[in-house]
Every structure is written in structure tokens, then in C-alpha cells.
Design a protein around this motif. Structure first.
Motif, PDB file in Angstrom:
ATOM      1  N   ILE A 249      -2.075  11.973   3.088  1.00 47.31           N
ATOM      2  CA  ILE A 249      -0.849  11.196   3.234  1.00 47.31           C
ATOM      3  C   ILE A 249      -0.964  10.103   4.296  1.00 47.31           C
ATOM      4  CG2 ILE A 249       0.319  12.580   4.994  1.00 47.31           C
ATOM      5  CD1 ILE A 249       2.830  12.416   3.235  1.00 47.31           C
ATOM      6  N   THR A 250      -1.937  10.218   5.226  1.00 47.13           N
ATOM      7  CA  THR A 250      -2.104   9.188   6.251  1.00 47.13           C
ATOM      8  C   THR A 250      -3.109   8.110   5.830  1.00 47.13           C
ATOM      9  OG1 THR A 250      -3.777  10.527   7.364  1.00 47.13           O
ATOM     10  CG2 THR A 250      -1.505  10.752   8.141  1.00 47.13           C
ATOM     11  N   GLU A 251      -3.649   8.184   4.617  1.00 48.39           N
ATOM     12  CA  GLU A 251      -4.560   7.144   4.149  1.00 48.39           C
ATOM     13  C   GLU A 251      -3.776   5.866   3.851  1.00 48.39           C
ATOM     14  OE1 GLU A 251      -6.830   8.423   0.811  1.00 48.39           O
ATOM     15  OE2 GLU A 251      -7.597  10.229   1.806  1.00 48.39           O
ATOM     16  N   ARG A 252      -4.460   4.753   3.973  1.00 41.48           N
ATOM     17  CA  ARG A 252      -3.818   3.466   3.702  1.00 41.48           C
ATOM     18  C   ARG A 252      -3.429   3.363   2.232  1.00 41.48           C
ATOM     19  NH1 ARG A 252      -8.097  -0.527   6.846  1.00 41.48           N
ATOM     20  NH2 ARG A 252      -7.775   0.340   8.920  1.00 41.48           N
ATOM     21  N   PHE A 253      -2.197   2.953   1.989  1.00 43.47           N
ATOM     22  CA  PHE A 253      -1.647   2.708   0.664  1.00 43.47           C
ATOM     23  C   PHE A 253      -1.525   3.975  -0.186  1.00 43.47           C
ATOM     24  CE2 PHE A 253      -3.617  -1.465   1.702  1.00 43.47           C
ATOM     25  CZ  PHE A 253      -2.462  -2.211   1.736  1.00 43.47           C
ATOM     26  N   TYR A 254      -1.735   5.142   0.426  1.00 42.02           N
ATOM     27  CA  TYR A 254      -1.561   6.370  -0.353  1.00 42.02           C
ATOM     28  C   TYR A 254      -0.073   6.704  -0.418  1.00 42.02           C
ATOM     29  CZ  TYR A 254      -2.227  11.025  -2.232  1.00 42.02           C
ATOM     30  OH  TYR A 254      -2.192  12.138  -3.050  1.00 42.02           O
ATOM     31  N   ARG A 255       0.412   6.983  -1.618  1.00 41.27           N
ATOM     32  CA  ARG A 255       1.823   7.306  -1.815  1.00 41.27           C
ATOM     33  C   ARG A 255       1.957   8.583  -2.632  1.00 41.27           C
ATOM     34  NH1 ARG A 255       2.131   1.461  -2.511  1.00 41.27           N
ATOM     35  NH2 ARG A 255       3.609   0.531  -1.023  1.00 41.27           N
TER      36      ARG A 255
ATOM     37  N   PHE B 210      -9.547  -1.275   0.469  1.00 38.77           N
ATOM     38  CA  PHE B 210      -8.424  -1.801   1.251  1.00 38.77           C
ATOM     39  C   PHE B 210      -8.049  -3.205   0.781  1.00 38.77           C
ATOM     40  CE2 PHE B 210      -7.010  -4.250   5.010  1.00 38.77           C
ATOM     41  CZ  PHE B 210      -5.820  -3.582   5.235  1.00 38.77           C
ATOM     42  N   ILE B 211      -9.052  -4.048   0.579  1.00 36.26           N
ATOM     43  CA  ILE B 211      -8.779  -5.413   0.116  1.00 36.26           C
ATOM     44  C   ILE B 211      -8.151  -5.388  -1.277  1.00 36.26           C
ATOM     45  CG2 ILE B 211      -9.864  -7.592  -0.561  1.00 36.26           C
ATOM     46  CD1 ILE B 211     -11.904  -7.107   1.666  1.00 36.26           C
ATOM     47  N   ALA B 212      -8.669  -4.515  -2.150  1.00 33.00           N
ATOM     48  CA  ALA B 212      -8.120  -4.426  -3.507  1.00 33.00           C
ATOM     49  C   ALA B 212      -6.667  -3.956  -3.474  1.00 33.00           C
ATOM     50  CB  ALA B 212      -8.972  -3.486  -4.350  1.00 33.00           C
ATOM     51  N   ASN B 213      -6.387  -2.929  -2.648  1.00 29.33           N
ATOM     52  CA  ASN B 213      -5.015  -2.414  -2.565  1.00 29.33           C
ATOM     53  C   ASN B 213      -4.062  -3.437  -1.966  1.00 29.33           C
ATOM     54  OD1 ASN B 213      -5.440   0.156  -3.677  1.00 29.33           O
ATOM     55  ND2 ASN B 213      -6.235   0.942  -1.740  1.00 29.33           N
ATOM     56  N   ALA B 214      -4.522  -4.109  -0.882  1.00 28.25           N
ATOM     57  CA  ALA B 214      -3.663  -5.112  -0.255  1.00 28.25           C
ATOM     58  C   ALA B 214      -3.385  -6.262  -1.222  1.00 28.25           C
ATOM     59  CB  ALA B 214      -4.324  -5.627   1.028  1.00 28.25           C
TER      60      ALA B 214
ATOM     61  N   ARG C 263       0.181  -9.104  -4.818  1.00 28.84           N
ATOM     62  CA  ARG C 263       0.244  -9.785  -6.111  1.00 28.84           C
ATOM     63  C   ARG C 263       1.500  -9.391  -6.895  1.00 28.84           C
ATOM     64  NH1 ARG C 263      -4.108  -7.960  -8.092  1.00 28.84           N
ATOM     65  NH2 ARG C 263      -5.480  -9.583  -7.293  1.00 28.84           N
ATOM     66  N   THR C 264       1.928  -8.126  -6.793  1.00 34.33           N
ATOM     67  CA  THR C 264       3.087  -7.658  -7.564  1.00 34.33           C
ATOM     68  C   THR C 264       4.367  -8.427  -7.216  1.00 34.33           C
ATOM     69  OG1 THR C 264       2.096  -5.459  -7.764  1.00 34.33           O
ATOM     70  CG2 THR C 264       4.458  -5.641  -8.163  1.00 34.33           C
TER      71      THR C 264
END
Length: 421
Positions: free
Chosen positions: A366-372, A197-201, A206-207
Motif C-alpha cells: 500500500i505504500t508503493e507509488r501509485f498503488y491503489r 514510475f515514469i509510465a505511471n506518472a 495523460r488521463t
């Protein structure tokens, strides 16, 4: 002389304590004797004799309590003697193995059999657990270098499990040792989720930061005197800051939901009014995407217990996704219906779009955090990857559930079931 005085003082204190502890018995006895004296007309001498006997009985030392305590201690000792190592091991919920100085298994509880299988008295632990950390643990305890030790160990089969293993001797001079396995798998899974989660956030933040930093550098350099480029870059920078703001808002929403997992009871939410408010608020977005929102509501009251603001956020996220990702279908149908008779009492709110749909393999995640499903499309539509995760958390708080049905090319249907009590 002083010893005699102290002894007499102690005796006096002891008599006082006995009289005080028997005060209610004394009072009852005196009342009874006086009652008999008044009614039966007995002589005063008999009354005085009865009172003297009652007082003497109250002053006698109480031995029942001491005998009772000694009996309890004896019963406890007998009970502990009857307990064997097997019974004690069976009472431990974690896998436990007792072994001797040759690292041979003497006993294993049922949890150890369930976790590792294929273990029995007489089997060598060195052959069962070949991992270097387990060998070092056994060697250290059996050699006497350490009285107890702890290592981390991972069991690969039949499923991967992480354990914190402790080894120690049993008592003194028994030549027996014990291994206890504390399952750390769930804690490790949570740690991995937190790290992911921290890495994805961090990546999501950062982008846009890198994009903004690059445009600022360009505006201060080559595009300093280029009005057209300046306007274009400032527009992009505004879009990127908006994206970061949405991401931070969603992160704060998730944090708040996780800090208050239980819903305050007693508040009723009118789903008809709430869903209508959501549709009205997203009217400009629907028009921008050329989507018509159709309504199909059941008659009568449509109330459920819950938090109005949180349920508004649920339907807002779902309808916003339907308008953005299902825009090619041209319409979205929002329906509210009561649950089928015989099933769990509740109300179902369904949002269906007629767009490209979701490939089946993506639906479970699909309900996972940052999953697209489609990263580029999601970012183009200003998605943060947290909307459906927030929906899931809110519905969990409301004892509700989300079901998703979709066929690729035939749109997607998101149904929310909320209990009515």
C-alpha cells in the motif's frame, strides 16, 4: 676541462646537501663540544680535532636510506611471490572463476560457489553455463580473437540474478583465463522502478489531459451555444486541472525528499501542537464527509526531533485518507502515546478509522507509488496514489516507522512511531 669542472661542481653540491641534511646533528655536536670545553678546561687543539671529526662524519655519504629502500623492495617481491592465484581470487568479492584453454574450471572463489553452486575444479564451463551469450564469450576469448570481452548474463536459479560477465586471459603464456561476474540485479531493479514510475506518472497525467482536451473540443463545437453544458464541462475541467496540480505537487515532494535523504539534527517538534493543527486544517473535510475526529493524547510534553513541516505532511496525509476512505464509520480516533517501557524510546501517533478497512493482501504494497486498493474510489476521492509513499519517505528520514493493521470490514489503523532521540 669542462667535464672536470662539472664533476667538481657535482661533488660540491653533494657535500652541501649532506651538510644540510646533517645540520641539526652538527649543531648538537658543536654545542656539546663547546660545553665540554668550557666545563672540563680541555685544550683548544682537542676541541678543533673533535670538530673536524664531527664535520667529516657529517660529510660521509648516507647509505642507510638506499639500503632501507632496497630491503623494502626485496620484502615486497618476496611477499608477492608468496601470493597465489587462490589467495588473490579469495580477495575478490565478486564471483570469480579461473579456467584453462579447454574451458575447464581450475579454481573458483567462495563467492562463485555461493552464487552458482555445483562448481568444482575439473568441471566444464561450457556445460555449467549453456546460455548462448556465455558460449560466445568463452569461444571468443579461447580462440584468441579478443583479449577480453564482456556480456550480460542472467542466472535463473535458485533466484534470478543479472550479471555483467567479463572474460580475459591471465598474464602472458599462462594458458589461464578468468571470468568475473558483476551483480547488476539491484541496478536493474532500480531501472525497472524508474521506468514503471515514469509510465505511471505519464498515465496519471495523460488521463485528465485527454478529458480536458475532449471537453475543449466539445465546447468549441456542439456545445458552443449550450450554457448548461458549458458550465458542466468547465466544472469537470477545473476538477481535472486540480487533480493534475495535486499530482505534480506530490511528485515534487517525492523528488525533494529523495534529494535530501538525511535530516538536519537539533530541531524539536511538539507532536501535540502539530497534530492539533492538522485536525483543525482538515475540519472542513471531516464535516463534508460527516466524520467526527476524536483526540486521545498522553499527558506531559510530547516532543520528538524532526522537521515540523514534514511531520505535518505525514499526519495530514494519514488523517485525510481516514476521513475520505473511512467516512462510513462516522468517526476517526487520533491518539498520541509514549512507547511501552523496555522498548525503543519514542512516541506513537495512531490514526484509526472505522470504515470498510483494507484487504490483507493489499497491506504489504500500500505504500508503493501509485498503488491503489480501489482505483475508482481513489480517483473519486481525488487521490494521487503517492500520499503513503511520501509518508514512508519522510518517516525514513526521521528514523521512524509506519505500521498498518486492518481487517476487511473493521476499519484500518495507521501507527507512526517516532524516536525521541
Amino acid at each position: 676541462m669542462a667535464d672536470l669542472d662539472a664533476e667538481q661542481s657535482g661533488m660540491a653540491q653533494g657535500l652541501a646537501v649532506r651538510l644540510w641534511s646533517s645540520r641539526w646533528l652538527l649543531i648538537a655536536g658543536v654545542v656539546a663540544i663547546l660545553g665540554v670545553y668550557a666545563l672540563a678546561a680541555i685544550s683548544g687543539f682537542v676541541v678543533l680535532a673533535a670538530l673536524a671529526l664531527l664535520l667529516a662524519a657529517a660529510m660521509l655519504p648516507v647509505t642507510g636510506t638506499r639500503q632501507s629502500a632496497e630491503s623494502a623492495a626485496a620484502i615486497e617481491a618476496i611477499g608477492l611471490q608468496r601470493l597465489s592465484g587462490e589467495y588473490l581470487a579469495a580477495a575478490v568479492a565478486d564471483p570469480l572463476i579461473i579456467f584453462d584453454r579447454t574451458a575447464t574450471i581450475v579454481h573458483a572463489n567462495s563467492a562463485a560457489f555461493a552464487a552458482f553452486g555445483g562448481i568444482a575444479p575439473g568441471l566444464s564451463l561450457s556445460l555449467k553455463f549453456r546460455a548462448p551469450e556465455m558460449q560466445a564469450l568463452l569461444d571468443g576469448v579461447l580462440s584468441g580473437d579478443v583479449a577480453s570481452d564482456v556480456v550480460d548474463y542472467t542466472e535463473k536459479l535458485p533466484v534470478e540474478r543479472a550479471y555483467r560477465v567479463s572474460a580475459s586471459s591471465v598474464g602472458h603464456g599462462t594458458d589461464l583465463y578468468v571470468l568475473v561476474f558483476k551483480d547488476q540485479s539491484e541496478a536493474r531493479r532500480i531501472d525497472r522502478m524508474r521506468a514503471d514510475f515514469i509510465a505511471n506518472a505519464s498515465h496519471e497525467l495523460r488521463t485528465p489531459l485527454a478529458s480536458i482536451s475532449g471537453f475543449i473540443e466539445t465546447l468549441r463545437g456542439p456545445a458552443r451555444n449550450d450554457p448548461a453544458a458549458r458550465d458542466q464541462f468547465l466544472q469537470i475541467m477545473q476538477s481535472q486541472t486540480g487533480r493534475m496540480a495535486r499530482l505534480i505537487d506530490d511528485l515534487l515532494s517525492l523528488s525533494r525528499l529523495e534529494m535530501k535523504p538525511y535530516l538536519k539534527p537539533g530541531t524539536e517538534v511538539d507532536l501535540r501542537e502539530t497534530v492539533d493543527s492538522v485536525i483543525d486544517s482538515l475540519g472542513p473535510l471531516a464535516s463534508e464527509n460527516s466524520v467526527i475526529v476524536e483526540r486521545d493524547y498522553a499527558d506531559g510534553p510530547l516532543d520528538v526531533p524532526g522537521d515540523r513541516d514534514e511531520l505535518f505532511q505525514v499526519f495530514e496525509n494519514l488523517l485525510e485518507n481516514a476521513c475520505k476512505y473511512g467516512q462510513s464509520g462516522g468517526r476517526v480516533v487520533v491518539s498520541i502515546a509514549r512507547g511501552d517501557p523496555g522498548s525503543e524510546p519514542g512516541i506513537d501517533v495512531t490514526i484509526r478509522d472505522f470504515g470498510p478497512g483494507i484487504p490483507e493482501e493489499h497491506i504489504p504494497r500500500i505504500t508503493e507509488r501509485f498503488y491503489r486498493v480501489d482505483v475508482e474510489t481513489s480517483r473519486t476521492q481525488k487521490g494521487t496514489g503517492l500520499g503513503l509513499s511520501i509518508v514512508k519517505h519522510i518517516l525514513t528520514r526521521h528514523n521512524g516507522r509506519l505500521s498498518i493493521k486492518s481487517e476487511f470490514g473493521n476499519g484500518a489503523t495507521f501507527s507512526v512511531h517516532l524516536p525521541t532521540h
